[in-house]
Design a protein around this motif. Structure first.
Motif, PDB file in Angstrom:
ATOM      1  N   TYR A  84    -101.258  29.854  37.582  1.00 39.87           N
ATOM      2  CA  TYR A  84    -101.574  31.147  36.978  1.00 39.87           C
ATOM      3  C   TYR A  84    -102.116  32.064  38.054  1.00 39.87           C
ATOM      4  N   TRP A  85    -101.757  33.333  37.977  1.00 41.96           N
ATOM      5  CA  TRP A  85    -102.199  34.277  39.009  1.00 41.96           C
ATOM      6  C   TRP A  85    -103.000  35.413  38.417  1.00 41.96           C
ATOM      7  N   HIS A  86    -103.791  36.051  39.258  1.00 46.18           N
ATOM      8  CA  HIS A  86    -104.646  37.181  38.875  1.00 46.18           C
ATOM      9  C   HIS A  86    -105.493  36.859  37.644  1.00 46.18           C
ATOM     10  N   VAL A  87    -105.990  35.644  37.556  1.00 43.71           N
ATOM     11  CA  VAL A  87    -106.767  35.222  36.387  1.00 43.71           C
ATOM     12  C   VAL A  87    -108.150  35.879  36.425  1.00 43.71           C
ATOM     13  N   GLN A  88    -108.511  36.483  35.318  1.00 44.72           N
ATOM     14  CA  GLN A  88    -109.809  37.134  35.174  1.00 44.72           C
ATOM     15  C   GLN A  88    -110.689  36.308  34.226  1.00 44.72           C
ATOM     16  N   PRO A  89    -112.002  36.391  34.371  1.00 43.87           N
ATOM     17  CA  PRO A  89    -112.887  35.603  33.512  1.00 43.87           C
ATOM     18  C   PRO A  89    -112.589  35.765  32.015  1.00 43.87           C
ATOM     19  N   LYS A  90    -112.263  36.971  31.580  1.00 40.44           N
ATOM     20  CA  LYS A  90    -112.001  37.213  30.152  1.00 40.44           C
ATOM     21  C   LYS A  90    -110.728  36.525  29.660  1.00 40.44           C
ATOM     22  N   GLU A  91    -109.867  36.065  30.582  1.00 40.96           N
ATOM     23  CA  GLU A  91    -108.618  35.400  30.203  1.00 40.96           C
ATOM     24  C   GLU A  91    -108.754  33.878  30.123  1.00 40.96           C
ATOM     25  N   HIS A 143     -97.484  32.523  37.583  1.00 46.04           N
ATOM     26  CA  HIS A 143     -97.080  33.172  38.831  1.00 46.04           C
ATOM     27  C   HIS A 143     -95.557  33.300  38.834  1.00 46.04           C
ATOM     28  N   PRO A 144     -95.025  34.528  38.909  1.00 46.51           N
ATOM     29  CA  PRO A 144     -93.571  34.722  38.774  1.00 46.51           C
ATOM     30  C   PRO A 144     -92.747  34.138  39.913  1.00 46.51           C
ATOM     31  N   ARG A 145     -93.311  34.038  41.097  1.00 47.57           N
ATOM     32  CA  ARG A 145     -92.543  33.467  42.207  1.00 47.57           C
ATOM     33  C   ARG A 145     -92.363  31.960  42.034  1.00 47.57           C
ATOM     34  N   HIS A 169     -92.735  30.378  38.957  1.00 42.78           N
ATOM     35  CA  HIS A 169     -92.197  30.124  37.618  1.00 42.78           C
ATOM     36  C   HIS A 169     -91.299  31.297  37.219  1.00 42.78           C
ATOM     37  N   PRO A 170     -90.111  31.426  37.870  1.00 38.25           N
ATOM     38  CA  PRO A 170     -89.257  32.582  37.585  1.00 38.25           C
ATOM     39  C   PRO A 170     -88.734  32.613  36.149  1.00 38.25           C
ATOM     40  N   ASP A 171     -88.685  31.465  35.482  1.00 40.60           N
ATOM     41  CA  ASP A 171     -88.211  31.408  34.099  1.00 40.60           C
ATOM     42  C   ASP A 171     -89.246  30.677  33.248  1.00 40.60           C
ATOM     43  N   PRO A 172     -90.339  31.354  32.900  1.00 40.38           N
ATOM     44  CA  PRO A 172     -91.393  30.679  32.145  1.00 40.38           C
ATOM     45  C   PRO A 172     -90.958  30.256  30.746  1.00 40.38           C
ATOM     46  N   SER A 173     -89.849  30.789  30.253  1.00 45.68           N
ATOM     47  CA  SER A 173     -89.389  30.417  28.900  1.00 45.68           C
ATOM     48  C   SER A 173     -89.068  28.938  28.805  1.00 45.68           C
ATOM     49  N   GLN A 174     -88.818  28.281  29.930  1.00 40.78           N
ATOM     50  CA  GLN A 174     -88.540  26.834  29.906  1.00 40.78           C
ATOM     51  C   GLN A 174     -89.754  26.025  29.440  1.00 40.78           C
ATOM     52  N   PHE A 175     -90.929  26.650  29.450  1.00 46.19           N
ATOM     53  CA  PHE A 175     -92.142  25.947  29.039  1.00 46.19           C
ATOM     54  C   PHE A 175     -92.444  26.127  27.559  1.00 46.19           C
ATOM     55  N   LEU A 176     -91.686  26.985  26.907  1.00 47.01           N
ATOM     56  CA  LEU A 176     -91.896  27.215  25.471  1.00 47.01           C
ATOM     57  C   LEU A 176     -91.246  26.110  24.679  1.00 47.01           C
ATOM     58  N   SER A 177     -91.920  25.705  23.608  1.00 46.64           N
ATOM     59  CA  SER A 177     -91.325  24.646  22.783  1.00 46.64           C
ATOM     60  C   SER A 177     -90.871  25.209  21.458  1.00 46.64           C
TER      61      SER A 177
END
Length: 98
Positions: free
Chosen positions: A59-66, A86-88, A90-98
């Motif tokens: 995960y990138w640019h994570v802020q405390p509120k997240e 992180h998009p670089r 995980h270019p296709d994050p949809s593969q992690f959706l169930s």
């Protein structure tokens, strides 16, 4: 499953507030999850960086509120937060959706 959350504490991530991100994670203890500081993950300029192992999700640019969202969705319910990946790496994050 034992999981580990690593929060980069190297120069750039630390400047971007990773110490506070780690504090928030550590304030929400979760069974079978360890939360630790780590050194540089090689993604300078994308921080604060958080890695969840053994899922190998960055995960990138994570802020405390997240942090609460990451805890509730990923760590407690096993659903990675695609919008924070992180998009670089995980270019296709949809593969992690169930």
């Amino acid at each position: 499953m034992q999981r580990q959350v690593l929060v980069c504490q190297h120069r750039t991530c630390k400047k971007d507030g990773s110490a506070n991100v780690l504090k928030v994670f550590q304030a929400e203890p979760i069974p079978n999850v360890t939360m630790s500081a780590c050194g540089c993950l090689g993604l300078c300029g994308s921080g604060p960086i958080v890695v969840v192992l053994p899922d190998n999700i960055y995960y990138w640019h994570v802020q405390p509120k997240e942090v609460t969202q990451l805890v509730e969705k990923h760590l407690l319910n096993g659903q990675p937060v695609c919008t924070m990946m992180h998009p670089r790496l995980h270019p296709d994050p949809s593969q992690f959706l169930s």
